[in-house]
Structures are given as structure tokens and as C-alpha cells.
Enzyme design. Structure first.
Site, PDB file in Angstrom:
ATOM      1  N   GLY A   8       0.791  -1.594  -0.450  1.00 17.54           N
ATOM      2  CA  GLY A   8       0.255  -0.276   0.169  1.00 17.54           C
ATOM      3  C   GLY A   8       1.114   1.827   0.070  1.00 17.54           C
ATOM      4  O   GLY A   8       0.835   2.238   0.360  1.00 17.54           O
ATOM      5  N   GLY A  11      -0.248   5.316  -1.127  1.00 17.54           N
ATOM      6  CA  GLY A  11      -1.071   5.814  -0.731  1.00 17.54           C
ATOM      7  C   GLY A  11      -0.273   6.825   0.362  1.00 17.54           C
ATOM      8  O   GLY A  11       0.168   7.404   0.589  1.00 17.54           O
ATOM      9  N   SER A 117      -4.389  -1.460   8.666  1.00 12.59           N
ATOM     10  CA  SER A 117      -5.510  -0.449   7.650  1.00 12.59           C
ATOM     11  C   SER A 117      -6.792  -1.568   8.412  1.00 12.59           C
ATOM     12  O   SER A 117      -6.634  -1.495   9.318  1.00 12.59           O
ATOM     13  CB  SER A 117      -5.386  -1.854   6.318  1.00 12.59           C
ATOM     14  OG  SER A 117      -4.759  -2.034   5.491  1.00 12.59           O
ATOM     15  N   ASP A 149      -3.244   6.627  18.836  1.00  9.93           N
ATOM     16  CA  ASP A 149      -3.609   6.726  19.693  1.00  9.93           C
ATOM     17  C   ASP A 149      -2.682   6.372  20.772  1.00  9.93           C
ATOM     18  O   ASP A 149      -2.864   7.803  21.537  1.00  9.93           O
ATOM     19  CB  ASP A 149      -4.437   5.554  20.417  1.00  9.93           C
ATOM     20  CG  ASP A 149      -5.129   4.801  18.735  1.00  9.93           C
ATOM     21  OD1 ASP A 149      -5.635   5.960  18.670  1.00  9.93           O
ATOM     22  OD2 ASP A 149      -5.112   3.583  18.777  1.00  9.93           O
ATOM     23  N   HIS A 189      -9.060  -0.185  18.481  1.00  5.55           N
ATOM     24  CA  HIS A 189      -8.638   1.641  17.772  1.00  5.55           C
ATOM     25  C   HIS A 189      -9.455   1.653  17.096  1.00  5.55           C
ATOM     26  O   HIS A 189      -9.680   1.767  16.056  1.00  5.55           O
ATOM     27  CB  HIS A 189      -7.686   0.890  16.874  1.00  5.55           C
ATOM     28  CG  HIS A 189      -7.317   2.389  15.992  1.00  5.55           C
ATOM     29  ND1 HIS A 189      -6.416   3.392  16.487  1.00  5.55           N
ATOM     30  CD2 HIS A 189      -7.397   2.527  14.499  1.00  5.55           C
ATOM     31  CE1 HIS A 189      -6.496   3.990  15.169  1.00  5.55           C
ATOM     32  NE2 HIS A 189      -6.747   3.775  13.697  1.00  5.55           N
ATOM     33  N   MET A 240      -0.047   9.074  11.246  1.00  8.28           N
ATOM     34  CA  MET A 240       0.233   7.524  11.306  1.00  8.28           C
ATOM     35  C   MET A 240       1.673   7.197  10.812  1.00  8.28           C
ATOM     36  O   MET A 240       1.964   5.893  11.223  1.00  8.28           O
ATOM     37  CB  MET A 240      -0.966   7.383  10.416  1.00  8.28           C
ATOM     38  CG  MET A 240      -1.484   5.615  10.010  1.00  8.28           C
ATOM     39  SD  MET A 240      -1.679   5.231  11.556  1.00  8.28           S
ATOM     40  CE  MET A 240      -0.212   4.003  12.048  1.00  8.28           C
TER      41      MET A 240
HETATM   42  P1  NAI Z   1      -5.288   5.598   1.085  1.00  4.53           P
HETATM   43  O1  NAI Z   1      -6.030   5.626  -0.527  1.00  4.53           O
HETATM   44  O2  NAI Z   1      -4.649   7.219   0.350  1.00  4.53           O
HETATM   45  O3  NAI Z   1      -4.132   4.471   0.142  1.00  4.53           O
HETATM   46  C1  NAI Z   1      -4.390   3.424   0.015  1.00  4.53           C
HETATM   47  C2  NAI Z   1      -3.348   2.559  -1.017  1.00  4.53           C
HETATM   48  O4  NAI Z   1      -3.694   1.482  -1.032  1.00  4.53           O
HETATM   49  C3  NAI Z   1      -3.833   3.132  -2.019  1.00  4.53           C
HETATM   50  O5  NAI Z   1      -2.400   3.551  -2.988  1.00  4.53           O
HETATM   51  C4  NAI Z   1      -3.911   1.725  -2.737  1.00  4.53           C
HETATM   52  O6  NAI Z   1      -4.136   1.664  -4.104  1.00  4.53           O
HETATM   53  C5  NAI Z   1      -3.334   0.429  -2.088  1.00  4.53           C
HETATM   54  N1  NAI Z   1      -4.420  -0.605  -2.369  1.00  4.53           N
HETATM   55  C6  NAI Z   1      -5.276  -0.881  -2.513  1.00  4.53           C
HETATM   56  N2  NAI Z   1      -5.814  -2.375  -2.230  1.00  4.53           N
HETATM   57  C7  NAI Z   1      -4.503  -2.606  -2.162  1.00  4.53           C
HETATM   58  C8  NAI Z   1      -3.882  -4.279  -2.310  1.00  4.53           C
HETATM   59  N3  NAI Z   1      -4.466  -4.921  -2.917  1.00  4.53           N
HETATM   60  N4  NAI Z   1      -3.209  -4.372  -2.151  1.00  4.53           N
HETATM   61  C9  NAI Z   1      -1.613  -3.637  -2.065  1.00  4.53           C
HETATM   62  N5  NAI Z   1      -2.343  -1.798  -1.943  1.00  4.53           N
HETATM   63  C10 NAI Z   1      -2.992  -2.106  -2.384  1.00  4.53           C
HETATM   64  O7  NAI Z   1      -5.278   4.916   2.502  1.00  4.53           O
HETATM   65  P2  NAI Z   1      -3.981   5.985   3.724  1.00  4.53           P
HETATM   66  O8  NAI Z   1      -5.078   6.622   4.377  1.00  4.53           O
HETATM   67  O9  NAI Z   1      -2.657   5.940   3.195  1.00  4.53           O
HETATM   68  O10 NAI Z   1      -5.034   5.000   4.615  1.00  4.53           O
HETATM   69  C11 NAI Z   1      -4.668   3.326   4.740  1.00  4.53           C
HETATM   70  C12 NAI Z   1      -5.446   2.743   5.466  1.00  4.53           C
HETATM   71  O11 NAI Z   1      -4.694   2.321   6.857  1.00  4.53           O
HETATM   72  C13 NAI Z   1      -7.012   2.448   6.049  1.00  4.53           C
HETATM   73  O12 NAI Z   1      -7.493   1.722   5.993  1.00  4.53           O
HETATM   74  C14 NAI Z   1      -6.771   3.556   7.120  1.00  4.53           C
HETATM   75  O13 NAI Z   1      -7.687   3.721   7.217  1.00  4.53           O
HETATM   76  C15 NAI Z   1      -5.655   3.128   7.642  1.00  4.53           C
HETATM   77  N6  NAI Z   1      -5.171   4.046   8.510  1.00  4.53           N
HETATM   78  C16 NAI Z   1      -5.345   3.483   9.920  1.00  4.53           C
HETATM   79  C17 NAI Z   1      -4.442   3.908  11.095  1.00  4.53           C
HETATM   80  C18 NAI Z   1      -3.449   3.374  12.499  1.00  4.53           C
HETATM   81  O14 NAI Z   1      -3.896   3.994  13.963  1.00  4.53           O
HETATM   82  N7  NAI Z   1      -4.065   2.077  12.424  1.00  4.53           N
HETATM   83  C19 NAI Z   1      -4.320   5.188  11.265  1.00  4.53           C
HETATM   84  C20 NAI Z   1      -5.066   5.958  10.059  1.00  4.53           C
HETATM   85  C21 NAI Z   1      -5.518   5.599   8.892  1.00  4.53           C
END
Ligand code: NAI
Length: 345
Positions: A8, A11, A117, A149, A189, A240
Site C-alpha cells: 500500500g 497511499g 489498515s 493513539d 483502535h 500515522m
Molecule cells: P490511501 O487510499 O491513501 O492509500 C491506500 C493505498 O492502498 C492506495 O495507494 C491503494 O492503491 C492501495 N491498495 C489498495 N488495495 C491494495 C492491495 N490489494 N494491495 C496493495 N495496495 C493496495 O489510504 P491511507 O490514507 O494511506 O490509509 C490506508 C489505511 O490505513 C486505511 O484503511 C485507513 O483507515 C488506515 N489508517 C489506520 C490508522 C491506524 O491508526 N491504524 C490511522 C489512519 C489510517
């Protein structure tokens, strides 16, 4: 020196996290994988004169991306938009995490797998169940990253206590944070499952009336502030990435057999029945049904050696009430992830 794979990597989180990992002295190879081709990110990062060698892998090259990886970090998936809960992301992200774990288990089954994720509360069970389905029952290397967190708790408490905000990034400065001796975070979380725990209880009495309650609320729902401010463009990415890097660095230090002392009570969301003292957490919290919980971990060589159950003895009455309130939701969230794999054909 180890190979770290970011799944990922193109992203909002993946890119700045990859930058921080490129700066790490512990990483020899940085493998960037995304279904949205991460070549640009990898070429860009490769011009930085640090040790880690960057390679990009497109959607057909997952096996190559994973080959030899010692640590796999997963920020792949869709983020929240205003009005969404983390649970709303389950359907899409559970399939993504399942697919990635099915390949990890076959290509680098000994890697430490770190899930970013969302919803973390349900997707760590998806990862654990996928590993079990493939006959891997050692789940001490599968963790959900809840460090954001903790970072929020440290920042907000620092603000409240009129301490200076920590704004430094860079591995040699991480130990200088002050708030890690004062607060940790347990539970899960999402919203009410996020429970800040004051390690120095007198701090609560030093806060102004109402400040402690608003501190708790801000840690639990701080993610919403970012989602709202980004106006539909996603959720926390830079904070994050910082939090994710801090956790990955903790893992990498343990792989290098470095001392982890002084880094604080770093929690992770883990599968309790798979850990040697996980049942103590269940007994202390009075629920055998509670299989997943975020709690400070003790690491050896990139895997959880044990969890630090002593934090549960330090809970105040109010903190204990928050935990009791969170337990049914944590159980439901975990079951959702387990069923997704167990009921699949
Ligand atoms: P984003 O949409 O900017 O990036 C996600 C990336 O994953 C994209 O580049 C997309 O092409 C890629 N992707 C989708 N399916 C895929 C696959 N099968 N294999 C490889 N890559 C794939 O989203 P962002 O902002 O980077 O967030 C990512 C995740 O992290 C979200 O689910 C979000 O809710 C979560 N998150 C978790 C936090 C935590 O504290 N654990 C805090 C903030 C976000």
C-alpha cells in the site's frame, strides 16, 4: 539489517512511511508494493543517500515484493470519509488484507506482519485467521498498529500539561519524548475502545476540572478531527506515518537485539490466546471471550515474547469502567473478522 515490505506504498500513509523507513539505519532493503504502481515513489526515494535500497513492485509482483521480507507493514486499503466509522471500511479492507496475508503466509511466513489498515479491531483477526487457515499457528508476529493513539495521547496530554509538543522526527531523537513515561493506551483502535491510561495518576489531579474527560474524548475521537479537516480527502496520514514508523522501529530494534528500555509502554493490538501470558489479560479483565486487545508488548527478535499485564493493575476506577464498556465492542469487532475467514468457502 533487514528487508521491510510496505504493502500500500503509493497511499497517503504508504508514501511518508516509506520515506521514514528509507531514513532508518535498520533497513537494508525497502520493498514498495501497491496496486497503484509505486515506481515513482521508489525512484524518488532511491535518490536519498541512505543505506536502504528501494525497489518498487506493481500489482502483479506481490511475490517478488515479499520474497525475503523480515517485516511486512500493511497500510493498504481505503480510508474514512467524513461521517464514516472505521467499521464502515470492513468489507473492502477485509478482502484486501486477506488477499495480502494469503500471499505472505506462502512467501515469507516468518515475517512480522503489522496491520495499519482499518478497522484494525477486525482486520488483525482476519490476518490471524488467514495464517491459521494455512496451518501457521504461531501468531506472535501478527500485530495491529495502535501507536497513533499513543502518539495522540502523548501530544494532547503534553498540550494539557503545558509541556512542549514533540515535533522531531529522526530515530536518534525518539528517546527524548517525555510523555511516554506518563501515559499509555490500551483496548482497541476505534472510538470508545481506545483507552488512555495514566501511568502517573497524580497527573489527573493536576488537570483543570473537565480537562481529563476532554483529554480522554480527544484521544478516542482525535481521528475524526483529521477526517473532518481533510474534507473528504482521507484520514490521518502524516501522523500515522510517524506513529507507524515509531512502531516499526521498535520491532526493528528488537530484531537487532537492541535494548528497548526507555522507549515506553508501546502497545499493539494482539491475539491473546496465541501469547504465553495472554490468558492473564483475559482473567484480569474478567472475560474469556475477549481474544483481541491492545496492550504494551515485550518483544524478542521481532515477535511478542509476552504482554505487560502489570498495566492492568494500575487502572483507576474510571479507566476500569472505560475498559468494561469497551469489551463487548472489542469482542464483536473481533468476531466479525474471524467469521469473515471462517465462513468463507
Ligand atoms: P490511501 O487510499 O491513501 O492509500 C491506500 C493505498 O492502498 C492506495 O495507494 C491503494 O492503491 C492501495 N491498495 C489498495 N488495495 C491494495 C492491495 N490489494 N494491495 C496493495 N495496495 C493496495 O489510504 P491511507 O490514507 O494511506 O490509509 C490506508 C489505511 O490505513 C486505511 O484503511 C485507513 O483507515 C488506515 N489508517 C489506520 C490508522 C491506524 O491508526 N491504524 C490511522 C489512519 C489510517
Amino acid at each position: 539489517m533487514v528487508k521491510v515490505a510496505v504493502l500500500g506504498a503509493s497511499g497517503g500513509i504508504g508514501q511518508p512511511l516509506s520515506l521514514l523507513l528509507k531514513l532508518s539505519p535498520y533497513v537494508s532493503k525497502l520493498s514498495l508494493y501497491d496496486v497503484r504502481d509505486p515506481t515513482g515513489t521508489a525512484v524518488d526515494l532511491s535518490h536519498i543517500n541512505t543505506v536502504a535500497e528501494c525497489q518498487s513492485f506493481n500489482k502483479d509482483q506481490l511475490v517478488d515484493a515479499l520474497r525475503g521480507a523480515r517485516v511486512v507493514v500493511i497500510p493498504a486499503g481505503v480510508p474514512r470519509k467524513p461521517g464514516m466509522t472505521r467499521d464502515d471500511l470492513f468489507k473492502v479492507n477485509a478482502s484486501i488484507v486477506r488477499g495480502l496475508c494469503e500471499q505472505i503466509v506462502q512467501t515469507c511466513p516468518n515475517a512480522t506482519v503489522l496491520i495499519i489498515s482499518n478497522p484494525v479491531n477486525s482486520l488483525v483477526p482476519v490476518a490471524v485467521e488467514t495464517f491459521k487457515k494455512f496451518g501457521i499457528n504461531d501468531t506472535t508476529k501478527i500485530m495491529g498498529i495502535t501507536t497513533l493513539d499513543l502518539v495522540r495521547a502523548e501530544t494532547f496530554l503534553g498540550d494539557y500539561m503545558n509541556h512542549s509538543r514533540v515535533t522531531t522526527v529522526g530515530s536518534n531523537q525518539f528517546d527524548k519524548r517525555r510523555m511516554h513515561k506518563v501515559v499509555s493506551v490500551i483496548g482497541g483502535h476505534s472510538g470508545h475502545t481506545i483507552i488512555p491510561v495514566m501511568l502517573l495518576k497524580p497527573m489527573v489531579y493536576m488537570m483543570k476540572p473537565g480537562q481529563y474527560d476532554s483529554f480522554i474524548h480527544r484521544v478516542q475521537f482525535g481521528g475524526d478531527e483529521v477526517v473532518k479537516a481533510k474534507q473528504g480527502q482521507g484520514s490521518a496520514t502524516y501522523s500515522m506515518a510517524y506513529a507507524g514508523y515509531r512502531f516499526v522501529e521498535y520491532i526493528l530494534k528488537s530484531i537487532q537485539h537492541e535494548s528497548l528500555e526507555g522507549l515506553g509502554y508501546i502497545p499493539a493490538y494482539v491475539y491473546l490466546p496465541g501469547l504465553k501470558n495472554g490468558s492473564i489479560v483475559q482473567s484480569k479483565l474478567g472475560s474469556k471471550e475477549l481474544e483481541y486487545f491492545s496492550i504494551p508488548i515485550n518483544l524478542i527478535n521481532g515477535r511478542i515474547e509476552s504482554v505487560d499485564t502489570t498495566i492492568l493493575d494500575k487502572l483507576s476506577k474510571q479507566e476500569k469502567l472505560l475498559v468494561d464498556k469497551a469489551i463487548p465492542e472489542l469482542i464483536d469487532n473481533a468476531k466479525k473478522g474471524q467469521k469473515f475467514i471462517r465462513n468463507a468457502a
